[in-house]
Design an enzyme around this catalytic site. Sequence first.
Site, PDB file in Angstrom:
ATOM      1  N   TYR A  57      71.797  36.129  42.784  1.00  0.00           N
ATOM      2  CA  TYR A  57      72.482  37.164  43.560  1.00  0.00           C
ATOM      3  C   TYR A  57      71.472  38.249  43.956  1.00  0.00           C
ATOM      4  O   TYR A  57      70.946  38.976  43.109  1.00  0.00           O
ATOM      5  CB  TYR A  57      73.617  37.801  42.766  1.00  0.00           C
ATOM      6  CG  TYR A  57      74.710  36.859  42.327  1.00  0.00           C
ATOM      7  CD1 TYR A  57      74.910  35.639  42.947  1.00  0.00           C
ATOM      8  CD2 TYR A  57      75.554  37.200  41.276  1.00  0.00           C
ATOM      9  CE1 TYR A  57      75.925  34.777  42.540  1.00  0.00           C
ATOM     10  CE2 TYR A  57      76.576  36.350  40.871  1.00  0.00           C
ATOM     11  CZ  TYR A  57      76.752  35.140  41.493  1.00  0.00           C
ATOM     12  OH  TYR A  57      77.750  34.299  41.069  1.00  0.00           O
ATOM     13  N   GLY A 205      88.514  37.886  48.509  1.00  0.00           N
ATOM     14  CA  GLY A 205      89.130  39.086  49.053  1.00  0.00           C
ATOM     15  C   GLY A 205      90.233  38.855  50.057  1.00  0.00           C
ATOM     16  O   GLY A 205      90.922  39.805  50.451  1.00  0.00           O
ATOM     17  N   PHE A 206      90.441  37.611  50.472  1.00  0.00           N
ATOM     18  CA  PHE A 206      91.464  37.352  51.491  1.00  0.00           C
ATOM     19  C   PHE A 206      92.857  37.682  50.973  1.00  0.00           C
ATOM     20  O   PHE A 206      93.692  38.265  51.684  1.00  0.00           O
ATOM     21  CB  PHE A 206      91.398  35.893  51.930  1.00  0.00           C
ATOM     22  CG  PHE A 206      91.780  35.667  53.378  1.00  0.00           C
ATOM     23  CD1 PHE A 206      92.770  36.417  53.993  1.00  0.00           C
ATOM     24  CD2 PHE A 206      91.122  34.719  54.142  1.00  0.00           C
ATOM     25  CE1 PHE A 206      93.107  36.216  55.325  1.00  0.00           C
ATOM     26  CE2 PHE A 206      91.448  34.507  55.479  1.00  0.00           C
ATOM     27  CZ  PHE A 206      92.444  35.262  56.067  1.00  0.00           C
TER      28      PHE A 206
END
Length: 313
Positions: A57, A205-206
């Site tokens: 990340y 996040g949808f």
Amino acid sequence: MKTRKLGNSDLVVSSIGLGLMGMSPGIYGATDDEHSIRTIHRALELGVTLLDTADVYGNGHNEQLLGQALKGRREQAVVATKFAFAPNFGVINGHPDYVKKSIDESLQRLDIDYIDLYYQHRVDPNVPIEETVGAMAELIAAGKVRYLGLSEADSATIRRAHAVHPITALQTEYSLWSREVEDEILPTVNELGITFVAYSPLSRGFITGELQKFEDLAANDVRRHLPRFQKENFQKNVELVNKIKEISIEKNVTASQLALSWTIANGTLPIPGTKRLKYIEENAGAVDIELSAEDLARIEAASPKDTVHGTRY
């Protein structure tokens, strides 16, 4: 904060964790390290102890960020990180030499003496899982790692790995919209006493309901390239979210909290990612929501298995 014990270990963690991936640049739009650190500190204040990062990340940025946030607070956190991807989600490497190299680099970036839960981020198809897990087990003997995990492994691989050394956690995507693991993976980990850690429990996040059109995504947001977020699928999926929101409003909770409590009710430990104070507080509240059999049936009817439009990758 409610807690639970991670499988095949003596680690007690919060019933919901925090995924840190989005706190690094180049993933979900703009980031702010200072605000991200405040979000991590707020998570710890709320009793959210399982903090999940990975070496890939931000190509090390994420681990360094967590290391900064944990200065003087190490004892409050259960640190989980991962290895396997070469820089920037390139080649997967499960070779024993790479395992040993990766752990030392992660410990240096995190600036801590040991990692509580060390995952293989993806299984290397070219290296027997027995060799990789064997090398990971040596890290426990060396005092660098406490417990082992896998991510996105299939049922047969989980069993082979567990035969070499007890696996504590399997991390794989699981949400109302990603339920493939229910057929084989969940029964396998439940049988073996392995905790299922659900990443992307809000489908990136949808399911929060915050996204209402494709243009809400920043130009440098990687979700613009994922099938579920493509314009031909986007509005159809918004309609599914709106059905979930209807139930959440009746229960006086948010759509995010309803979806997270659903994953908890199904026996998993969700690690929703956020970089904002507002959402860590909202997500932490999901552990206190009790879903009845009627609630679960209504959620299933509103968002049945395999009805989401577009695959996850």
